[in-house]
Scaffold this motif. Structure first.
Motif, short mmCIF file in Angstrom:
data_model
loop_
_atom_site.label_atom_id
_atom_site.label_comp_id
_atom_site.label_asym_id
_atom_site.label_seq_id
_atom_site.Cartn_x
_atom_site.Cartn_y
_atom_site.Cartn_z
N PRO A 39 0.83 -1.21 0.00
CA PRO A 39 0.00 0.00 0.00
C PRO A 39 0.86 1.25 0.00
N GLY A 40 0.51 2.21 -0.83
CA GLY A 40 1.26 3.45 -0.90
C GLY A 40 2.44 3.42 -1.85
N HIS A 41 2.76 2.22 -2.34
CA HIS A 41 3.92 2.10 -3.23
C HIS A 41 3.61 1.40 -4.53
N GLY A 42 2.56 0.64 -4.58
CA GLY A 42 2.27 -0.10 -5.80
C GLY A 42 3.26 -1.22 -6.03
N LEU A 43 3.49 -1.54 -7.29
CA LEU A 43 4.42 -2.60 -7.67
C LEU A 43 5.83 -2.04 -7.82
N ARG A 44 6.76 -2.63 -7.11
CA ARG A 44 8.16 -2.20 -7.21
C ARG A 44 9.03 -3.39 -7.58
N LEU A 45 9.93 -3.19 -8.55
CA LEU A 45 10.77 -4.25 -9.06
C LEU A 45 11.92 -4.55 -8.08
N ILE A 46 12.06 -5.84 -7.74
CA ILE A 46 13.12 -6.25 -6.83
C ILE A 46 14.35 -6.70 -7.61
N HIS A 47 14.17 -7.71 -8.45
CA HIS A 47 15.22 -8.23 -9.32
C HIS A 47 14.56 -8.72 -10.61
N TYR A 48 15.34 -8.83 -11.64
CA TYR A 48 14.84 -9.44 -12.85
C TYR A 48 15.92 -10.29 -13.50
N SER A 49 15.49 -11.15 -14.42
CA SER A 49 16.41 -12.05 -15.12
C SER A 49 16.16 -11.95 -16.61
N GLY A 63 18.55 -6.67 0.59
CA GLY A 63 17.99 -7.71 1.43
C GLY A 63 17.45 -8.91 0.66
N TYR A 64 17.53 -8.85 -0.66
CA TYR A 64 17.02 -9.92 -1.52
C TYR A 64 18.12 -10.41 -2.46
N SER A 65 18.08 -11.70 -2.77
CA SER A 65 18.92 -12.26 -3.81
C SER A 65 18.07 -13.17 -4.68
N VAL A 66 18.54 -13.45 -5.88
CA VAL A 66 17.79 -14.28 -6.81
C VAL A 66 18.72 -15.27 -7.48
N ARG A 68 18.58 -18.09 -11.07
CA ARG A 68 17.85 -18.70 -12.18
C ARG A 68 18.78 -19.71 -12.85
N SER A 69 18.59 -20.97 -12.49
CA SER A 69 19.44 -22.04 -13.03
C SER A 69 18.78 -22.74 -14.21
N LYS A 70 17.48 -22.54 -14.37
CA LYS A 70 16.73 -23.10 -15.50
C LYS A 70 15.80 -22.02 -16.05
N THR A 71 15.45 -22.13 -17.32
CA THR A 71 14.55 -21.15 -17.94
C THR A 71 13.27 -21.02 -17.15
N GLU A 72 12.75 -22.13 -16.65
CA GLU A 72 11.41 -22.12 -16.07
C GLU A 72 11.34 -21.69 -14.61
N ASP A 73 12.47 -21.61 -13.91
CA ASP A 73 12.42 -21.32 -12.48
C ASP A 73 13.23 -20.07 -12.11
N PHE A 74 12.62 -19.23 -11.27
CA PHE A 74 13.27 -18.02 -10.79
C PHE A 74 13.01 -17.94 -9.29
N LEU A 75 14.07 -18.02 -8.51
CA LEU A 75 13.94 -18.06 -7.06
C LEU A 75 14.29 -16.71 -6.44
N LEU A 76 13.51 -16.32 -5.46
CA LEU A 76 13.77 -15.09 -4.70
C LEU A 76 14.07 -15.50 -3.26
N THR A 77 15.22 -15.08 -2.74
CA THR A 77 15.61 -15.43 -1.37
C THR A 77 15.76 -14.18 -0.51
N LEU A 78 15.12 -14.25 0.65
CA LEU A 78 15.33 -13.25 1.68
C LEU A 78 16.33 -13.88 2.65
N GLU A 79 17.54 -13.37 2.68
CA GLU A 79 18.61 -14.03 3.44
C GLU A 79 18.29 -14.06 4.93
N SER A 80 17.76 -12.96 5.43
CA SER A 80 17.42 -12.84 6.85
C SER A 80 16.20 -11.92 6.92
#
Lengths: 116, 113
Positions: A39-49, A63-66, A68-80
């Motif tokens: 709320p108040g920010h809308g959609l904000r881009l974190i990472h892209y591939s 605070g985020y990492s991503v 992509r080891s395969k075309t079909e999968d994209f993982l988003l990790t919050l380390e802590s």
């Protein structure tokens, strides 16, 4: 949702724990994106591939990492995870031959993440 | 200062009303403009797409772009309860398959029967 799934759909976790969100597509689109919606920010881009093993930062990547080891999968990790990362996370894809505008992005159903 | 400004509403109208949704932007490089519709607890879906200035009509929906004023609008005629959703404007400087989109905050619309 154009052959895009996100898992989990809902997650509650505690501050300081690592969290991984998964986006899976069956459309063979080249580009994949992670957004957060607040709320108040809308959609904000974190990472892209832009291809397998090719990723770049968006506007709110701290605070985020991503990965992509395969075309079909994209993982988003919050380390802590922190409470400020409580949000709805959307994956999107683009770059296929859907017949619409080439810049069109197709969105997944979203993951609701709560960090206590 | 956000690149794209959109009044978040909420906006509530009676069925059959004409709805006007608007966004302003500051980056003159934006050339391609989109409206996405997002139903509750769903992902956004592309509703309208326009290039540069002018109007585009699709059924009850009309998208309008005024680049000189950096202002875009979406009009919904004869609004229906099924139009109740959040409408997000989005824009990009280039029309490529990896274009990064800049979104407005979204306007929440409710159409009452």
């Amino acid at each position: 949702d154009a052959g895009i799934t996100q898992s989990p759909r809902h997650k509650v976790t505690e501050t300081g724990t690592p969290v991984t969100l998964r986006c899976h597509q069956t459309e063979n689109h080249r580009y994949m994106y992670w957004y957060r919606q607040d709320p108040g920010h809308g959609l904000r881009l974190i990472h892209y591939s832009y291809g397998v093993k090719d990723t770049d930062k968006g506007e709110v990547s701290d605070g985020y990492s991503v990965s992509r080891s395969k075309t079909e999968d994209f993982l988003l990790t919050l380390e802590s995870a922190t409470s400020s990362q409580t949000s709805v996370y959307f994956c999107a894809i683009s770059g296929g031959l859907a017949g619409g505008p080439v810049s069109e992005q197709f969105f997944g159903p979203g993951t609701r993440l709560t960090v206590l | 200062q956000k690149e794209v400004e959109q009044d978040p509403g909420p906006l509530s109208v009676p069925e059959g009303a004409i709805v006007s949704l608007n966004c302003t932007y500051s980056n003159s490089a934006f050339q391609y403009f989109m409206w996405y519709r997002q139903y509750s607890r769903k992902g956004p879906e592309l509703l309208m797409y326009t290039y540069s200035s002018g109007n585009k009509e699709d059924g009850r929906f009309t998208a309008q772009v005024d680049k000189s004023s950096k202002y875009i609008s979406l009009f919904i005629r004869d609004s229906q309860p099924s139009d109740s959703a959040t409408y997000l404007c989005a824009m990009t400087p280039e029309e490529t398959s990896g274009s990064r989109l800049t979104f407005g905050e979204g306007t929440q619309l409710t159409v009452n029967p």
